[in-house]
Design an enzyme around this catalytic site. Structure first.
Site, mmCIF file in Angstrom:
data_model
loop_
_atom_site.group_PDB
_atom_site.id
_atom_site.type_symbol
_atom_site.label_atom_id
_atom_site.label_comp_id
_atom_site.label_asym_id
_atom_site.label_seq_id
_atom_site.Cartn_x
_atom_site.Cartn_y
_atom_site.Cartn_z
ATOM 1 N N LYS A 12 12.039 -37.241 -29.858
ATOM 2 C CA LYS A 12 11.292 -37.082 -31.105
ATOM 3 C C LYS A 12 10.440 -38.331 -31.399
ATOM 4 O O LYS A 12 10.631 -39.381 -30.775
ATOM 5 C CB LYS A 12 12.282 -36.808 -32.248
ATOM 6 C CG LYS A 12 13.061 -35.494 -32.066
ATOM 7 C CD LYS A 12 13.954 -35.227 -33.288
ATOM 8 C CE LYS A 12 14.724 -33.923 -33.147
ATOM 9 N NZ LYS A 12 15.505 -33.594 -34.370
ATOM 10 N N TYR A 52 10.644 -24.451 -34.434
ATOM 11 C CA TYR A 52 11.708 -24.374 -35.452
ATOM 12 C C TYR A 52 11.588 -23.068 -36.232
ATOM 13 O O TYR A 52 11.654 -23.069 -37.457
ATOM 14 C CB TYR A 52 11.610 -25.577 -36.388
ATOM 15 C CG TYR A 52 12.105 -26.874 -35.775
ATOM 16 C CD1 TYR A 52 13.435 -27.013 -35.361
ATOM 17 C CD2 TYR A 52 11.271 -27.969 -35.624
ATOM 18 C CE1 TYR A 52 13.905 -28.200 -34.806
ATOM 19 C CE2 TYR A 52 11.737 -29.171 -35.070
ATOM 20 C CZ TYR A 52 13.050 -29.270 -34.666
ATOM 21 O OH TYR A 52 13.525 -30.445 -34.126
ATOM 22 N N THR A 97 24.357 -33.389 -35.008
ATOM 23 C CA THR A 97 23.056 -33.448 -35.681
ATOM 24 C C THR A 97 22.884 -34.727 -36.505
ATOM 25 O O THR A 97 21.841 -35.368 -36.446
ATOM 26 C CB THR A 97 22.895 -32.217 -36.613
ATOM 27 O OG1 THR A 97 22.977 -31.046 -35.817
ATOM 28 C CG2 THR A 97 21.564 -32.247 -37.345
ATOM 29 N N ASN A 128 16.959 -38.240 -35.783
ATOM 30 C CA ASN A 128 18.078 -38.280 -34.829
ATOM 31 C C ASN A 128 17.633 -38.282 -33.377
ATOM 32 O O ASN A 128 18.380 -37.875 -32.492
ATOM 33 C CB ASN A 128 19.057 -37.140 -35.131
ATOM 34 C CG ASN A 128 18.377 -35.784 -35.124
ATOM 35 O OD1 ASN A 128 17.229 -35.669 -34.689
ATOM 36 N ND2 ASN A 128 19.061 -34.763 -35.598
ATOM 37 N N HIS A 131 15.845 -33.730 -29.612
ATOM 38 C CA HIS A 131 16.148 -32.302 -29.762
ATOM 39 C C HIS A 131 16.664 -31.805 -28.419
ATOM 40 O O HIS A 131 16.136 -32.200 -27.379
ATOM 41 C CB HIS A 131 14.895 -31.502 -30.126
ATOM 42 C CG HIS A 131 15.090 -30.033 -29.917
ATOM 43 N ND1 HIS A 131 15.706 -29.229 -30.855
ATOM 44 C CD2 HIS A 131 14.827 -29.230 -28.845
ATOM 45 C CE1 HIS A 131 15.788 -27.995 -30.375
ATOM 46 N NE2 HIS A 131 15.261 -27.967 -29.154
ATOM 47 N N GLU A 142 12.506 -21.861 -25.558
ATOM 48 C CA GLU A 142 11.860 -23.157 -25.789
ATOM 49 C C GLU A 142 11.127 -23.656 -24.541
ATOM 50 O O GLU A 142 10.037 -24.231 -24.648
ATOM 51 C CB GLU A 142 12.912 -24.176 -26.241
ATOM 52 C CG GLU A 142 13.454 -23.854 -27.635
ATOM 53 C CD GLU A 142 14.569 -24.773 -28.098
ATOM 54 O OE1 GLU A 142 14.976 -25.687 -27.338
ATOM 55 O OE2 GLU A 142 15.055 -24.583 -29.227
HETATM 56 P P1 ADP Z 1 20.185 -29.921 -33.947
HETATM 57 O O1 ADP Z 1 18.904 -30.696 -33.768
HETATM 58 O O2 ADP Z 1 21.397 -30.825 -33.847
HETATM 59 O O3 ADP Z 1 20.277 -28.694 -33.090
HETATM 60 P P2 ADP Z 1 19.581 -28.167 -36.219
HETATM 61 O O4 ADP Z 1 18.981 -27.181 -35.263
HETATM 62 O O5 ADP Z 1 20.651 -27.668 -37.149
HETATM 63 O O6 ADP Z 1 20.188 -29.433 -35.470
HETATM 64 O O7 ADP Z 1 18.419 -28.799 -37.128
HETATM 65 C C1 ADP Z 1 17.181 -29.169 -36.541
HETATM 66 C C2 ADP Z 1 16.744 -30.532 -37.058
HETATM 67 O O8 ADP Z 1 16.415 -30.427 -38.454
HETATM 68 C C3 ADP Z 1 17.816 -31.598 -36.972
HETATM 69 O O9 ADP Z 1 17.881 -32.211 -35.702
HETATM 70 C C4 ADP Z 1 17.367 -32.570 -38.066
HETATM 71 O O10 ADP Z 1 16.345 -33.451 -37.582
HETATM 72 C C5 ADP Z 1 16.759 -31.641 -39.122
HETATM 73 N N1 ADP Z 1 17.723 -31.313 -40.194
HETATM 74 C C6 ADP Z 1 18.622 -30.284 -40.179
HETATM 75 N N2 ADP Z 1 19.326 -30.241 -41.333
HETATM 76 C C7 ADP Z 1 18.847 -31.260 -42.105
HETATM 77 C C8 ADP Z 1 19.152 -31.753 -43.427
HETATM 78 N N3 ADP Z 1 20.090 -31.176 -44.191
HETATM 79 N N4 ADP Z 1 18.473 -32.823 -43.890
HETATM 80 C C9 ADP Z 1 17.515 -33.411 -43.152
HETATM 81 N N5 ADP Z 1 17.170 -32.998 -41.893
HETATM 82 C C10 ADP Z 1 17.828 -31.949 -41.374
#
Ligand code: ADP
Length: 164
Positions: A12, A52, A97, A128, A131, A142
Site C-alpha cells: 500500500k 474494494y 487487519t 497496515n 493487502h 483480484e
Molecule cells: P484486510 O485488509 O485485513 O483483508 P478488510 O478486508 O476487512 O481487511 O479491510 C480492508 C482494509 O480497509 C483494511 O486493510 C484497512 O486498511 C481498512 N479498514 C477496514 N476496517 C477499518 C476500520 N474500521 N477503520 C479504518 N480502516 C479500516
C-alpha cells in the site's frame, strides 16, 4: 487439498512511501513464495471501487471512503505470488487487519502498531502496509482485475526443488 496457487498482494502507499518495498517483498521470498508478476500502479477511484467492491457493504461508507482515498495517496506495488496454499500462507505472513492485534513476526505486527479504536476515533484508515487476497476465489478476481495474462510468468526458481 493443499495445492500450488496464486494470490494478489498490494504494498500500500504507506509501505512504498516508507521505503519498505524491499523488506516486505523479502519476507515473501524468504518463505519460498515466488513472484510471478509485479508492477507499480497509481490507483484511481474506479480501480479502488472494483478492488474494494464489498467494503462499503461490510463496514459502511466512511470506512470505504477512507480506504479508497488512502489507497490513492501514492503508488502501490502490485504482486502476484505463487506457492503452496499461497492465499492462506500469505495472509499468515501479513497478519491481522489492525496492526496492534497482529503478532510480532508478521509484516503488520513488525512495521506498524495502530489500533482499530485509534483509526476510528481519528477518522483515519488503518495504515497496515499490505493487502493480501482473503480467499482463493477473491484471489482469482483480484489477479484478473490487476494483471493481464501476459504480465504473469511461468518460470523456475533455483530454490523450487526445496521450497515447493
Ligand atoms: P484486510 O485488509 O485485513 O483483508 P478488510 O478486508 O476487512 O481487511 O479491510 C480492508 C482494509 O480497509 C483494511 O486493510 C484497512 O486498511 C481498512 N479498514 C477496514 N476496517 C477499518 C476500520 N474500521 N477503520 C479504518 N480502516 C479500516
Amino acid at each position: 487439498m493443499a495445492t500450488v496457487e496464486r494470490t494478489l498482494v498490494l504494498l500500500k502507499p504507506d509501505a512504498v512511501a516508507r521505503g519498505l518495498i524491499g523488506r516486505v517483498v523479502q519476507r515473501f521470498e524468504d518463505a519460498g513464495l515466488k513472484v510471478v508478476g509485479t508492477k507499480m500502479v497509481q490507483m484511481d477511484a474506479e480501480l479502488a471501487k472494483k478492488h474494494y467492491f464489498d467494503l462499503e457493504e461490510r463496514f459502511g461508507k466512511e470506512v470505504f471512503d477512507l480506504t479508497a482515498n488512502f489507497m490513492q495517496m501514492g503508488p502501490v506495488i502490485a504482486l502476484v505470488l505463487e506457492g503452496v496454499d499461497a492465499v492462506a500462507n500469505v495472509r499468515r505472513l501479513v497478519g491481522a487487519t489492525f496492526p496492534n492485534e497482529s503478532a510480532p513476526g508478521t509484516i503488520r505486527g513488525d512495521f506498524a502498531h495502530v489500533s482499530k479504536a485509534y483509526s476510528q476515533s481519528n477518522k483515519i484508515v488503518a495504515a497496515n502496509l499490505v493487502h493480501a487476497s482473503g480467499k482463493p476465489d477473491e484471489a482469482k478476481y483480484e489477479i484478473d482485475l490487476w494483471f493481464d495474462s501476459a504480465e504473469l510468468f511461468d518460470y523456475q526458481t533455483v530454490a523450487e526443488k526445496y521450497t515447493f
